[in-house]
Scaffold this active site. Structure first.
Site, PDB file in Angstrom:
ATOM      1  N   GLU A 110       5.718  -5.987   7.493  1.00 22.54           N
ATOM      2  CA  GLU A 110       5.107  -4.763   8.484  1.00 22.54           C
ATOM      3  C   GLU A 110       5.690  -4.666   9.655  1.00 22.54           C
ATOM      4  O   GLU A 110       5.617  -3.504  10.049  1.00 22.54           O
ATOM      5  CB  GLU A 110       3.708  -5.073   8.370  1.00 22.54           C
ATOM      6  CG  GLU A 110       2.684  -5.187   7.087  1.00 22.54           C
ATOM      7  CD  GLU A 110       2.911  -6.195   6.022  1.00 22.54           C
ATOM      8  OE1 GLU A 110       2.339  -5.980   5.021  1.00 22.54           O
ATOM      9  OE2 GLU A 110       3.555  -7.253   6.381  1.00 22.54           O
ATOM     10  N   GLY A 129       0.777  -1.226   0.036  1.00 19.96           N
ATOM     11  CA  GLY A 129      -0.057  -0.070  -0.138  1.00 19.96           C
ATOM     12  C   GLY A 129       0.683   1.186   0.120  1.00 19.96           C
ATOM     13  O   GLY A 129       1.994   1.195   0.234  1.00 19.96           O
ATOM     14  N   GLY A 157       0.430  -5.323   0.531  1.00 20.66           N
ATOM     15  CA  GLY A 157      -0.886  -5.016  -0.134  1.00 20.66           C
ATOM     16  C   GLY A 157      -0.617  -5.458  -1.653  1.00 20.66           C
ATOM     17  O   GLY A 157      -1.644  -6.247  -2.324  1.00 20.66           O
ATOM     18  N   ASP A 193      -1.144  -7.591   7.367  1.00 18.23           N
ATOM     19  CA  ASP A 193      -2.695  -7.454   6.962  1.00 18.23           C
ATOM     20  C   ASP A 193      -3.098  -8.000   5.512  1.00 18.23           C
ATOM     21  O   ASP A 193      -2.586  -9.008   5.187  1.00 18.23           O
ATOM     22  CB  ASP A 193      -3.157  -6.058   7.188  1.00 18.23           C
ATOM     23  CG  ASP A 193      -2.486  -5.048   6.150  1.00 18.23           C
ATOM     24  OD1 ASP A 193      -1.438  -5.498   5.673  1.00 18.23           O
ATOM     25  OD2 ASP A 193      -3.228  -3.987   5.762  1.00 18.23           O
TER      26      ASP A 193
END
Length: 359
Positions: A140, A68, A117, A148
């Site tokens: 992350e 992301g 992402g 995530d």
């Protein structure tokens, strides 16, 4: 915008519809606009009988997608109220779930760098292709965040404790390791990607793949299973680190040193997320949990500090708060899993309602 400036491109060729992530200078990092446009295209193609296969690729030579747009997340967390980021995650996680349930073959070309992402829009697909250039990772914890986009769902289901190792360290998995961990299905030489994509215009996915699939170059995780499985089976991050340091294998010691450089809070929440994900069942349930955790992380100092150190100032010297594992209590970790009430993502409830129309 001209076509070349559009952040995501769409075209059809024969029986295949193509999605191209098109921000090569940002390593195709996902924005909210890109997520929305991909979702709109999937809606149109799902109803189009002329489209039999959906194909995801990334523009440029470096990889599919680095994740992301974390600089935007940093700015929203630091200067805004976090609402833009929460809205982005809400749509992104819903897209991840949609990809996993898409009724037509969804083929993701996971060439080069595929992180965060990027894993979310590829590794939930029905057909996942890696190459000898692939580097698949969920890094992350290095930015004070937690895996995530369904990453904890995928990694919790990897053999033994391989997923725990990848989630905590953020280590990159090559083609063979991605296949071993269940993050990919087939290896295709990068030189054969263009012939594969061209053939999908006329051939079913299975026939097109049969022409180009090859054995992946040897990975590293299979040979490391013994110490990974024994060390990462511990119930706490502190014990994992202790076991890694005591094991004797240089790679285990290196893993321990890697962990000690990550956000202590992110490490503990990641371990708890993985352990909980194993018992949650379907992807939608895990994404609901990840949304709670992500929203909680948005209000912590480590996420802003981690992105600052890695992406904004690039000094690679994050100042974690707290900066020691012992200072992160069980209560601190539990707060990340607090239900959000009316603000829940709600994927599990929606999935259950769709399965039982009488509810």
């Amino acid at each position: 915008m001209t076509g070349a400036e559009e952040p995501v491109l769409f075209h059809t060729a024969g029986r295949a519809a193509h999605i191209t992530l098109n921000r090569p200078r940002a390593l195709n990092a996902l924005t909210h606009t890109m997520v929305r446009r991909i979702d709109e295209a999937l809606t149109a193609w799902e109803a189009d009988p002329a489209v039999e296969t959906v194909v995801l690729t990334g523009a440029g030579e470096r990889g599919l997608c680095a994740g992301g747009d974390i600089r935007a997340i940093h700015d929203d967390a630091r200067h805004g109220d976090g609402s833009a980021t929460r809205a982005f995650w809400r749509d992104e996680y819903r897209l991840n779930a949609r990809i996993a349930r898409y009724p037509k073959p969804y083929l993701a070309v996971m060439d080069g760098i595929v992180m965060g992402g990027g894993v979310g829009v590829s590794a939930h697909g029905g057909v996942r292709v890696v190459t000898e250039r692939s580097q698949v990772a969920m890094p992350e914890t290095g930015i004070g965040f937690v895996p995530d986009v369904g990453g904890t769902y995928l990694l919790a289901r990897a053999p033994g404790e391989l997923g725990t190792h990848l989630a905590l360290t953020g280590a990159r998995a090559g083609a063979a390791d991605a296949l071993l961990c269940g993050l990919a299905d087939h290896c295709v030489p990068s030189a054969s990607l263009r012939p594969l994509l061209d053939s999908l215009a006329e051939l079913p996915v299975s026939e097109a793949l049969a022409r180009v699939v090859r054995t992946a170059p040897r990975g590293v995780l299979e040979d490391q299973r013994a110490w990974i499985d024994s060390c990462y089976a511990a119930d706490t991050v502190e014990e994992i680190v202790r076991r890694l340091l005591a094991h004797g294998d240089p790679a285990a010691k290196e893993a321990a040193e890697t962990l000690l450089a990550k956000s202590p809070t992110a490490l503990k929440v990641t371990l708890a997320s993985l352990r909980r994900a194993r018992a949650l069942g379907p992807l939608e349930h895990v994404l609901d949990q990840e949304y709670r955790v992500s929203c909680a992380a948005l209000g912590t100092p480590d996420l802003v500090e981690g992105i600052r150190a890695q992406v904004v100032d690039k000094d690679r010297r994050p100042r974690w708060s707290p900066n020691e594992l012992a200072a992160v209590s069980d209560a601190d970790v539990a707060r990340f899993f607090t239900p959000l009430g009316a603000c829940e993502l709600g994927l599990a409830a929606a999935d259950e309602a769709a399965a039982d129309p009488l509810t």
